[in-house]
Design a protein around this motif. Structure first.
Motif, PDB file in Angstrom:
ATOM      1  N   GLY A  18      23.811  87.599  19.577  1.00  0.00           N
ATOM      2  CA  GLY A  18      24.600  88.493  20.572  1.00  0.00           C
ATOM      3  C   GLY A  18      25.680  87.639  20.803  1.00  0.00           C
ATOM      4  O   GLY A  18      26.686  88.265  21.712  1.00  0.00           O
ATOM      5  N   HIS A  19      26.000  86.454  20.604  1.00  0.00           N
ATOM      6  CA  HIS A  19      27.372  85.778  20.994  1.00  0.00           C
ATOM      7  C   HIS A  19      28.208  86.184  19.719  1.00  0.00           C
ATOM      8  O   HIS A  19      27.942  86.581  18.652  1.00  0.00           O
ATOM      9  N   ASP A  20      29.400  86.316  20.211  1.00  0.00           N
ATOM     10  CA  ASP A  20      30.521  86.385  18.862  1.00  0.00           C
ATOM     11  C   ASP A  20      30.468  85.106  18.257  1.00  0.00           C
ATOM     12  O   ASP A  20      30.809  83.813  18.475  1.00  0.00           O
ATOM     13  N   CYS A  21      30.325  85.650  16.741  1.00  0.00           N
ATOM     14  CA  CYS A  21      30.210  84.461  15.639  1.00  0.00           C
ATOM     15  C   CYS A  21      31.189  84.160  14.855  1.00  0.00           C
ATOM     16  O   CYS A  21      31.438  83.719  13.917  1.00  0.00           O
ATOM     17  N   ASP A  22      32.599  85.027  15.299  1.00  0.00           N
ATOM     18  CA  ASP A  22      33.930  84.947  14.420  1.00  0.00           C
ATOM     19  C   ASP A  22      34.378  83.558  14.331  1.00  0.00           C
ATOM     20  O   ASP A  22      34.964  83.356  13.516  1.00  0.00           O
ATOM     21  N   ASN A  23      33.901  82.640  15.405  1.00  0.00           N
ATOM     22  CA  ASN A  23      34.591  81.110  15.150  1.00  0.00           C
ATOM     23  C   ASN A  23      33.988  80.357  14.331  1.00  0.00           C
ATOM     24  O   ASN A  23      34.191  79.388  14.182  1.00  0.00           O
ATOM     25  N   LEU A  24      32.446  80.899  13.703  1.00  0.00           N
ATOM     26  CA  LEU A  24      31.788  80.191  13.006  1.00  0.00           C
ATOM     27  C   LEU A  24      32.334  80.235  11.606  1.00  0.00           C
ATOM     28  O   LEU A  24      32.802  81.367  10.979  1.00  0.00           O
ATOM     29  N   ASP A  25      32.159  79.170  10.560  1.00  0.00           N
ATOM     30  CA  ASP A  25      32.253  79.419   9.354  1.00  0.00           C
ATOM     31  C   ASP A  25      31.249  80.224   8.499  1.00  0.00           C
ATOM     32  O   ASP A  25      30.247  80.488   9.331  1.00  0.00           O
TER      33      ASP A  25
END
Length: 223
Positions: A18-25
């Protein structure tokens, strides 16, 4: 960490569904996405291709590329969550030694379980559902062995717990550890997302569950 107190410190990149995962590899995104999907549909109930698609990977074989297989991914999720709790466990262990409680069963078991409260919101429910499946998926007989070698602070905690219940055969101690872990995971899943007016209810359930866990873990062994 006191009972009912949620440690907000996190090691590494942390994301909950539900959180934005765009910052994860890409690898971490696959882990977080797979945990959510496994929790919803079962570890064998979702295809590796769907996991890659939901994790927004262009390569449909991204899971195989990063983890080799479904089992590799399952182990990676477990290892990822255990690593997240290392900082909290380290602080709790230091406090435990400082207060001379290294033989106190309740204090040791709090180090095992309470850091799991730092996984908040929907992530706690997904984590609880996934980990329950993980613990029931294999039959590990040696105490404290759950796939890969445990992170250092978790291993130190297991060592303290094993010394505390040294009257139990290893297989019995391991079975009890799995049993009480499932008790705690039920609490996480059952009370997932509750806060505000429900917080006192959760704290009461947490205190009661920890009492049950200590009793179940430390009972004398009778054949």
């Amino acid at each position: 960490m006191k009972l009912g107190e949620k440690d907000e410190r996190e090691s590494g990149e942390v994301a909950t569904p539900g959180h934005d995962c765009d910052n994860l590899d890409a690898k971490t995104r696959l882990i977080v996405t797979a945990e959510r999907l496994f929790a919803q549909s079962g570890i064998n109930g979702v295809s590796l291709r769907e996991i890659a698609q939901k994790a927004r990977q262009g390569n449909h074989f991204a899971v195989q590329y990063h983890f080799g297989s479904r089992e590799g991914l399952v182990q990676a999720i477990f290892d990822y969550r255990m690593a997240q709790m290392e900082e909290a466990r380290g602080a709790m262990l230091a406090d435990l030694h400082r207060r001379g409680l290294t033989k106190d069963a309740r204090s040791i078991l709090e180090v095992v379980f309470l850091p799991q409260l730092q996984i908040n919101g929907d992530g706690r429910g997904s984590y609880g559902n996934f980990l329950a499946q993980y613990l029931l998926r294999n039959d590990w007989r040696d105490f404290g062995v759950f796939g890969h070698e445990a992170p250092p602070n978790l291993q130190r905690t297991f060592d303290l717990l094993r010394a505390r219940v040294d009257y139990l055969p290893s297989a019995v101690a391991q079975r009890r550890l799995v049993n009480v872990s499932l008790m705690f995971l039920y609490l996480l899943v059952r009370h997932n997302g509750q806060g505000g007016e429900h917080q006192e209810v959760f704290d009461s359930a947490l205190a009661d569950t920890m009492e049950q866990i200590v009793t179940a873990m430390c009972l004398p062994f009778r054949v």
